[in-house]
Write a protein that holds these residues in place. Structure first.
Motif, short mmCIF file in Angstrom:
data_model
loop_
_atom_site.label_atom_id
_atom_site.label_comp_id
_atom_site.label_asym_id
_atom_site.label_seq_id
_atom_site.Cartn_x
_atom_site.Cartn_y
_atom_site.Cartn_z
N CYS A 96 -16.05 11.60 10.76
CA CYS A 96 -16.06 10.94 9.43
C CYS A 96 -16.52 11.87 8.31
O CYS A 96 -15.92 11.89 7.25
CB CYS A 96 -17.06 9.79 9.41
SG CYS A 96 -16.54 8.31 10.19
N GLN A 101 -14.15 11.06 5.05
CA GLN A 101 -13.69 9.66 5.07
C GLN A 101 -14.75 8.82 4.37
O GLN A 101 -15.49 8.08 4.99
CB GLN A 101 -13.48 9.22 6.52
CG GLN A 101 -12.36 10.00 7.21
CD GLN A 101 -12.36 9.86 8.73
OE1 GLN A 101 -13.30 9.34 9.31
NE2 GLN A 101 -11.30 10.33 9.37
N ASN A 104 -15.26 3.38 3.58
CA ASN A 104 -15.16 2.56 4.79
C ASN A 104 -14.85 1.13 4.35
O ASN A 104 -15.61 0.54 3.60
CB ASN A 104 -16.49 2.65 5.54
CG ASN A 104 -16.47 1.89 6.84
OD1 ASN A 104 -16.76 0.71 6.88
ND2 ASN A 104 -16.12 2.55 7.91
N ASN A 134 -19.44 5.91 2.83
CA ASN A 134 -19.39 6.37 4.22
C ASN A 134 -19.67 7.87 4.36
O ASN A 134 -19.37 8.45 5.39
CB ASN A 134 -17.97 6.07 4.75
CG ASN A 134 -17.91 5.80 6.23
OD1 ASN A 134 -18.82 5.22 6.79
ND2 ASN A 134 -16.83 6.21 6.86
N ASN A 243 -24.22 3.01 2.36
CA ASN A 243 -23.91 3.18 3.77
C ASN A 243 -24.71 2.21 4.66
O ASN A 243 -24.13 1.47 5.47
CB ASN A 243 -24.25 4.65 4.12
CG ASN A 243 -23.31 5.22 5.15
OD1 ASN A 243 -22.82 4.51 6.00
ND2 ASN A 243 -23.08 6.53 5.09
N ASN A 267 -11.88 4.02 8.12
CA ASN A 267 -12.64 5.11 7.48
C ASN A 267 -11.61 5.96 6.75
O ASN A 267 -10.87 6.72 7.39
CB ASN A 267 -13.33 5.97 8.55
CG ASN A 267 -14.33 5.16 9.38
OD1 ASN A 267 -15.41 4.85 8.94
ND2 ASN A 267 -13.92 4.80 10.60
N SER A 276 -7.30 9.78 8.21
CA SER A 276 -8.24 8.66 8.17
C SER A 276 -8.38 8.10 9.58
O SER A 276 -7.54 8.34 10.45
CB SER A 276 -7.74 7.59 7.21
OG SER A 276 -7.76 8.12 5.89
#
Ligand code: IPM
Ligand code: MG
Length: 359
Positions: A96, A101, A104, A134, A243, A267, A276
């Motif tokens: 991630c 990414q 989210n 994220n 997050n 993500n 992704s």
């Protein structure tokens, strides 16, 4: 000529392997039914078993091997005998974060046939999308431990927020809110207690709001947000949170919509510089691993998000119709939903619904 998408499948641990196998079968049936595109899966056996054999969750050149795929279809990580922070940082966050990414996306709805634990809430009242930052915040990984094991031991986990990071997630969330009928965005915060980063978060939200005059916004403290989600679900639509706040709120959202077994997540690297990653939220669920009763609906719903991202919204919609036909029948619910069905039965029923869908 049919379009071909290369998908990196990383089933990971526990029921991840069961639900990703089910998802791949369903996606293959969908591609066959559609005729316009093909999915080419490459399988990667990374996860806790790999860790036991090699001492790492994925090979050193792991990211290199998947960076040119069109998407990543991910199961779950986590094992009873490997510390959670090792599995998480060694695989999921190791993908991630470097693949940036940063958005989210976690949609929550009560699907047909599924009962919410909220009294009197049957469906239309609860239709949310949570946008989770994220890439930084409480998951920035900044901190440390000194004087380990001594009485004066000190440990810190520092939440890091950057102006660029907050602005991009806000812009993403405003755009998403704008694309939905209600054009309503709730910004979750905790700026009463956390007086630096969360205050900047609020300020940036207000600045970006000026770019989206047609979107209505409001601000909610995260503690009060849990009450509003429970008592007034109909007042919410798109939600943006840090997050950690969004991590917690999305579990609450999944429970209010009937089961964590259903909840999907994407993500996204919205700029598409990197692939992704699409995964069900539920995790590895070692208590039911290997019993054939994992709910595959989360991985199917996740697959619809992947299809939309790939540019196949028609196939995504067909899959979602098939999923909703199946959830509408309580005899096809897995035990997490109080039903008797197996992963196999739910998967077969969704495949049948795809084949029989003539719209
Ligand atoms: C999630 C999960 C993860 C997270 C866990 C597995 C570390 O709870 O995707 O919501 O906290 O990000
Ligand atoms: Mg979580």
């Amino acid at each position: 000529m049919s379009r071909t998408y290369r998908i990196a499948a990383i089933p990971g641990d526990g029921i991840g392997t069961e639900v990703i196998a089910a998802g791949i079968e369903v996606l293959e049936a969908l591609a066959e039914r559609d005729g316009g595109f093909r999915l080419a899966f490459d399988h990667f056996d990374w996860g806790s078993d790999y860790y036991r054999r090699h001492g790492v969750m994925m090979p050193e050149d792991g990211r290199e091997r998947i960076k040119d795929h069109n998407a990543i279809y991910f199961g779950a990580v986590g094992a009873p005998d490997v510390p959670d922070h090792v599995t998480l940082w060694g695989l999921r966050l190791a993908i991630c974060q470097p693949f940036d990414q940063y958005a989210n996306v976690r949609p929550t709805r009560i699907l047909p046939g599924i009962t919410s634990p909220l009294r009197g809430v049957t469906g239309p009242e609860l239709d949310w999308v949570i946008v989770r930052e994220n890439s930084e915040g409480e998951y920035a990984g900044v901190g440390g431990r000194v004087h380990r094991g001594l009485p004066e031991e000190v440990a810190t986990d520092v939440s890091v927020m950057t102006r660029a990071g907050v602005a991009r997630i806000m812009r993403f969330a405003f755009r998403l809110a704008q694309s939905r009928p209600r054009k309503l965005l709730t910004v979750v915060t905790k700026s009463n207690a956390q007086r630096h980063a969360m205050v900047m978060w609020d300020e940036i939200a207000a600045e970006i709001a000026a770019e989206f005059p047609d979107v209505t916004t409001d601000k909610m403290l995260v503690d009060a947000m849990t009450m509003r989600m429970t008592l007034k679900p109909e007042t919410l639509d798109t939600i943006v949170a840090t997050n950690l706040h969004a991590d917690i709120l999305s579990d609450l959202a999944a429970a209010l919509a009937g089961s964590l077994g259903i909840a999907p997540t994407a993500n996204l690297n919205p700029e598409r510089r990197f692939p992704s990653m699409f995964e069900p939220i539920h995790g590895s669920a070692f208590d039911i691993t290997g019993r054939g009763i994992a709910n595959p609906i989360g991985s199917f719903w996740t697959a619809t998000m992947m299809l939309e991202h790939l540019g196949e919204p028609g196939a995504g919609a067909r899959l979602m119709r098939a999923v909703e036909r199946v959830t509408a029948d309580p005899s096809l619910h897995t035990p997490d939903l109080g039903g008797p069905a197996t992963t196999r039965q739910v998967t077969d029923a969704v495949i049948q619904a795809i084949r029989g869908d003539n719209s």
